[in-house]
Design an enzyme around this catalytic site. Structure first.
Site, PDB file in Angstrom:
ATOM      1  N   LYS A   1       0.488   4.440 -10.955  1.00  0.00           N
ATOM      2  CA  LYS A   1      -0.223   3.315 -10.329  1.00  0.00           C
ATOM      3  C   LYS A   1      -0.398   2.178 -11.346  1.00  0.00           C
ATOM      4  O   LYS A   1      -0.300   1.006 -11.004  1.00  0.00           O
ATOM      5  CB  LYS A   1      -1.587   3.754  -9.783  1.00  0.00           C
ATOM      6  CG  LYS A   1      -1.534   4.736  -8.637  1.00  0.00           C
ATOM      7  CD  LYS A   1      -0.755   4.242  -7.435  1.00  0.00           C
ATOM      8  CE  LYS A   1      -1.493   3.258  -6.561  1.00  0.00           C
ATOM      9  NZ  LYS A   1      -0.712   2.903  -5.348  1.00  0.00           N
TER      10      LYS A   1
ATOM     11  N   ARG B   1     -18.386  11.271  -7.903  1.00  0.00           N
ATOM     12  CA  ARG B   1     -17.307  10.445  -7.368  1.00  0.00           C
ATOM     13  C   ARG B   1     -17.880   9.193  -6.729  1.00  0.00           C
ATOM     14  O   ARG B   1     -19.023   9.172  -6.287  1.00  0.00           O
ATOM     15  CB  ARG B   1     -16.505  11.221  -6.304  1.00  0.00           C
ATOM     16  CG  ARG B   1     -15.659  12.355  -6.866  1.00  0.00           C
ATOM     17  CD  ARG B   1     -14.493  11.816  -7.690  1.00  0.00           C
ATOM     18  NE  ARG B   1     -13.694  12.853  -8.297  1.00  0.00           N
ATOM     19  CZ  ARG B   1     -13.895  13.357  -9.526  1.00  0.00           C
ATOM     20  NH1 ARG B   1     -14.908  12.961 -10.262  1.00  0.00           N
ATOM     21  NH2 ARG B   1     -13.068  14.272 -10.020  1.00  0.00           N
TER      22      ARG B   1
ATOM     23  N   LEU C   1       0.815  -1.225   0.000  1.00  0.00           N
ATOM     24  CA  LEU C   1       0.000   0.000   0.000  1.00  0.00           C
ATOM     25  C   LEU C   1       0.843   1.267   0.000  1.00  0.00           C
ATOM     26  O   LEU C   1       0.321   2.353  -0.270  1.00  0.00           O
ATOM     27  CB  LEU C   1      -0.906   0.034   1.242  1.00  0.00           C
ATOM     28  CG  LEU C   1      -1.944  -1.070   1.378  1.00  0.00           C
ATOM     29  CD1 LEU C   1      -2.721  -0.884   2.692  1.00  0.00           C
ATOM     30  CD2 LEU C   1      -2.905  -1.075   0.211  1.00  0.00           C
TER      31      LEU C   1
ATOM     32  N   TYR D   1      -0.028  10.520 -11.634  1.00  0.00           N
ATOM     33  CA  TYR D   1      -0.278   9.591 -10.523  1.00  0.00           C
ATOM     34  C   TYR D   1      -0.933   8.302 -11.052  1.00  0.00           C
ATOM     35  O   TYR D   1      -0.495   7.189 -10.743  1.00  0.00           O
ATOM     36  CB  TYR D   1      -1.178  10.261  -9.475  1.00  0.00           C
ATOM     37  CG  TYR D   1      -1.737   9.307  -8.459  1.00  0.00           C
ATOM     38  CD1 TYR D   1      -0.906   8.698  -7.528  1.00  0.00           C
ATOM     39  CD2 TYR D   1      -3.096   8.994  -8.432  1.00  0.00           C
ATOM     40  CE1 TYR D   1      -1.410   7.806  -6.603  1.00  0.00           C
ATOM     41  CE2 TYR D   1      -3.616   8.104  -7.509  1.00  0.00           C
ATOM     42  CZ  TYR D   1      -2.770   7.506  -6.595  1.00  0.00           C
ATOM     43  OH  TYR D   1      -3.264   6.621  -5.683  1.00  0.00           O
TER      44      TYR D   1
HETATM   45  N1  LIG Z   1      -7.145   7.109   0.228  1.00  0.00           N
HETATM   46  C1  LIG Z   1      -7.671   7.006  -0.973  1.00  0.00           C
HETATM   47  O1  LIG Z   1      -8.684   7.651  -1.283  1.00  0.00           O
HETATM   48  C2  LIG Z   1      -7.075   6.075  -1.999  1.00  0.00           C
HETATM   49  C3  LIG Z   1      -7.721   5.977  -3.233  1.00  0.00           C
HETATM   50  C4  LIG Z   1      -7.200   5.139  -4.203  1.00  0.00           C
HETATM   51  C5  LIG Z   1      -6.051   4.402  -3.938  1.00  0.00           C
HETATM   52  N2  LIG Z   1      -5.446   4.520  -2.729  1.00  0.00           N
HETATM   53  C6  LIG Z   1      -4.225   3.702  -2.514  1.00  0.00           C
HETATM   54  O2  LIG Z   1      -4.249   3.102  -1.238  1.00  0.00           O
HETATM   55  C7  LIG Z   1      -2.920   3.018  -0.728  1.00  0.00           C
HETATM   56  C8  LIG Z   1      -2.904   3.557   0.693  1.00  0.00           C
HETATM   57  O3  LIG Z   1      -3.380   4.885   0.683  1.00  0.00           O
HETATM   58  P1  LIG Z   1      -3.752   5.675   2.009  1.00  0.00           P
HETATM   59  O4  LIG Z   1      -4.942   6.481   1.704  1.00  0.00           O
HETATM   60  O5  LIG Z   1      -3.773   4.761   3.158  1.00  0.00           O
HETATM   61  O6  LIG Z   1      -2.531   6.681   2.078  1.00  0.00           O
HETATM   62  P2  LIG Z   1      -1.629   7.096   3.325  1.00  0.00           P
HETATM   63  O7  LIG Z   1      -0.789   8.235   2.866  1.00  0.00           O
HETATM   64  O8  LIG Z   1      -2.442   7.300   4.552  1.00  0.00           O
HETATM   65  O9  LIG Z   1      -0.736   5.817   3.525  1.00  0.00           O
HETATM   66  C9  LIG Z   1       0.387   5.549   2.732  1.00  0.00           C
HETATM   67  C10 LIG Z   1       1.520   5.147   3.660  1.00  0.00           C
HETATM   68  O10 LIG Z   1       2.666   4.914   2.853  1.00  0.00           O
HETATM   69  C11 LIG Z   1       3.792   5.447   3.529  1.00  0.00           C
HETATM   70  N3  LIG Z   1       4.814   5.761   2.529  1.00  0.00           N
HETATM   71  C12 LIG Z   1       4.818   6.774   1.624  1.00  0.00           C
HETATM   72  N4  LIG Z   1       5.951   6.738   0.903  1.00  0.00           N
HETATM   73  C13 LIG Z   1       6.668   5.684   1.364  1.00  0.00           C
HETATM   74  C14 LIG Z   1       7.929   5.141   1.023  1.00  0.00           C
HETATM   75  N5  LIG Z   1       8.676   5.693   0.063  1.00  0.00           N
HETATM   76  N6  LIG Z   1       8.366   4.043   1.691  1.00  0.00           N
HETATM   77  C15 LIG Z   1       7.614   3.505   2.689  1.00  0.00           C
HETATM   78  N7  LIG Z   1       6.420   3.976   3.057  1.00  0.00           N
HETATM   79  C16 LIG Z   1       5.940   5.058   2.399  1.00  0.00           C
HETATM   80  C17 LIG Z   1       3.280   6.686   4.249  1.00  0.00           C
HETATM   81  O11 LIG Z   1       4.103   7.046   5.358  1.00  0.00           O
HETATM   82  C18 LIG Z   1       1.888   6.252   4.660  1.00  0.00           C
HETATM   83  O12 LIG Z   1       1.872   5.737   5.980  1.00  0.00           O
HETATM   84  C19 LIG Z   1      -2.028   3.772  -1.696  1.00  0.00           C
HETATM   85  O13 LIG Z   1      -1.335   2.865  -2.506  1.00  0.00           O
HETATM   86  C20 LIG Z   1      -2.986   4.583  -2.533  1.00  0.00           C
HETATM   87  O14 LIG Z   1      -2.568   4.743  -3.867  1.00  0.00           O
HETATM   88  C21 LIG Z   1      -5.927   5.338  -1.741  1.00  0.00           C
END
Ligand SMILES: NC(=O)c1ccc[n+]([C@@H]2O[C@H](COP(=O)([O-])OP(=O)(O)OC[C@H]3O[C@@H](n4cnc5c(N)ncnc54)[C@H](O)[C@@H]3O)[C@@H](O)[C@H]2O)c1
Length: 365
Positions: A180, A244, A74, A176
Site C-alpha cells: 500500500k 483498533r 480502491l 500488505y
Molecule cells: N475495509 C477495510 O477495512 C479497509 C481498511 C484499510 C484500507 N482499505 C482499502 O480500501 C480499498 C477498498 O477496500 P474494500 O474494503 O472496499 O475491499 P473490497 O474487497 O470489498 O473491494 C475491493 C474491490 O476491488 C476489486 N478488485 C480486487 N482485485 C482487483 C483487480 N486486480 N482488478 C480490478 N478490481 C479488483 C474487488 O473485486 C473488490 O470489488 C482497498 O484499497 C483497501 O486497501 C480497506
C-alpha cells in the site's frame, strides 16, 4: 463530474458510487469482481457503468478511463496469506500502470484519489515513560510465541503506552502495508509532476454497511457476527486487548466524496480517532445480538499484526469531515443486515484452516 472508481463493486467503493450518483456525478466502475467477496455480479446503483476488468491489464484501464475526470483508486488485493507477489502486482504495479496511462495518453484526469490503509504505519507511535515518543519495531515471533503481546521500548525495553499516529512516519510491518505504501508513493511521485492533484486516504478498520460475509480472512466485525449468526463462539486473536480504530463505512464514503473535490491534495487518515479493544467490539456485538457467552482467547496470533492502531484524524477534521457513527451503531446496522441475508455459511472454517496451514495464524505456546 465523471468519476472512475476502481474496485467500485467492493464494500467501500459501491457505497461511494451510490453517494456520488445521488449527487449527480457520472460514475464508472472498474472491477474484476474478485472472489471471495463477490459471489455474484453485484447490483450497482442505477446509471453506474461497469467495466469488468483488471487493474493489471492496460486495455481494461483504457476502456474504463474513457471520459474520466477524477479517479478514486480502491481496487486492491488485501490478504494475510503469503501471496506477496500478488499484493505487489495488484496494488503497486496496478497503480504504476495507471500512472503510465495518465502520463502517456491524453486523458482528462485532473485528480487522483488513492484508497490506502493505516497498515502503512505498522506499530505506529507510543510513549515510553523514560524515553518519550518512540516507534517500536514489529513484535518478534519469539515474543508472540510466549504470549508477550505488548511491544517494548526500542531504547530501554520498558513498557509503552499507545498514542495516536499522524500522517508523518510510515513503517509498515506487513507485506500488505508495504504494497500500500508503494502504491501511495508511485501516485504521489507521478501525479503532481503531471499536473494531477493527488490525494491519499489512509482508512482505519472499515466496518458496517453490507460488508461481504463470504470473505472471512479479515474484518473482525463480519467474522464475529457470522460466527454468532451460526451459533459459534467468537474467537479473539492474542488476548483481545489489542486496540483498533474502527470507522463506519458511511463515514468513509463521505470522506471519499470530499476527496473527489474540494479536499486539498495531500495525505489524510480516515478513521474515528477512537481506541476500542477488539474484546470490546465482541462485547458490544453480544449485547446487540442479545446473546450470552464469553469470547474465546486460545492464544492465536497473526505475525505482522500491530498490537495497537489508533489514528490522529486532526488533518481531515480541519477540512470539515467528522466521523458521525459510533461503534455501537455500526455493530447494530451490520447485525441487522446480516440477519436478513440468505445463504449464511461457515466461510470462516476454510479461511481459518488455510491461515493455520500457511503459518499466517499461529498459536502461542
Ligand atoms: N475495509 C477495510 O477495512 C479497509 C481498511 C484499510 C484500507 N482499505 C482499502 O480500501 C480499498 C477498498 O477496500 P474494500 O474494503 O472496499 O475491499 P473490497 O474487497 O470489498 O473491494 C475491493 C474491490 O476491488 C476489486 N478488485 C480486487 N482485485 C482487483 C483487480 N486486480 N482488478 C480490478 N478490481 C479488483 C474487488 O473485486 C473488490 O470489488 C482497498 O484499497 C483497501 O486497501 C480497506
Amino acid at each position: 463530474m465523471k468519476v472512475l472508481i476502481s474496485g467500485g463493486a467492493g464494500f467501500i467503493g459501491s457505497l461511494t458510487a451510490l453517494r456520488l450518483s445521488e449527487q449527480g456525478h457520472e460514475v464508472t466502475v472498474l472491477d474484476n469482481l474478485a472472489p471471495p467477496g463477490h459471489a455474484a455480479v453485484p447490483e450497482l446503483p442505477a446509471g453506474v457503468r461497469l467495466v469488468q476488468g483488471d487493474v493489471r491489464n492496460r486495455d481494461d484501464w483504457v476502456a474504463a478511463l474513457e471520459g474520466a475526470e477524477v479517479i478514486l483508486h480502491l481496487a486492491d488485493h488485501h490478504d494475510y496469506l503469503p501471496a506477496f507477489s500478488k499484493l505487489f502486482q495488484v496494488n503497486a504495479v496496478g497503480t504504476a500502470l495507471l500512472c503510465e496511462l495518465l502520463v502517456d495518453r491524453k486523458t482528462l484526469v485532473r485528480r487522483l484519489v488513492v484508497g490506502s490503509s493505516l497498515a502503512v504505519y505498522g506499530e505506529g507511535r507510543y510513549r515510553c515513560p523514560q524515553d518519550g515518543e518512540v516507534f517500536p519495531e514489529p513484535r518478534p515471533a519469539e515474543a508472540l510465541d510466549r504470549g508477550a503481546w505488548e511491544p517494548l521500548c526500542p531504547r530501554c525495553a520498558g513498557p509503552l503506552a499507545p498514542l495516536t499516529t499522524d500522517e508523518t512516519a510510515t513503517r509498515p510491518s506487513s507485506v500488505y502495508g508495504l504494497s500500500k505504501l508503494a502504491q501511495e508513493e508511485i501516485a504521489c511521485l507521478v501525479g503532481p509532476r503531471h499536473g494531477i492533484e493527488t490525494i491519499v486516504l489512509r482508512y482505519g478498520v472499515v466496518q458496517g454497511g453490507s460488508q461481504p460475509f463470504q470473505n472471512a480472512y479479515y474484518g473482525a466485525l463480519r467474522i464475529f457476527a457470522l460466527r454468532l449468526a451460526l451459533d459459534r463462539p467468537i474467537v479473539l486473536f492474542e488476548d483481545g486487548n489489542q486496540l483498533r480504530d474502527f470507522v463506519d463505512v458511511d463515514d468513509v464514503a463521505r470522506a471519499n466524496v470530499l476527496a473527489i473535490g474540494p479536499l486539498a491534495p495531500g495525505v489524510y487518515n480516515v478513521a474515528s480517532g477512537r481506541a476500542n479493544a477488539v474484546s470490546e467490539l465482541a462485547r458490544i456485538l453480544l449485547r446487540v445480538a442479545e446473546r450470552d457467552g464469553t469470547p474465546e482467547t486460545p492464544g492465536l496470533y497473526r505475525l505482522g499484526d500491530p498490537r495497537h492502531v489508533i489514528a490522529d484524524v486532526t488533518r481531515l477534521k480541519a477540512a470539515g469531515w467528522e466521523p458521525k457513527q459510533n461503534l455501537e451503531g455500526t455493530v447494530r446496522d451490520y447485525w441487522q443486515w446480516l440477519r436478513e441475508q440468505p445463504n449464511l455459511d461457515s466461510y470462516f472454517e476454510g479461511a481459518d484452516h488455510l491461515m493455520e496451514r500457511t503459518g499466517t495464524v499461529r498459536v502461542a505456546r
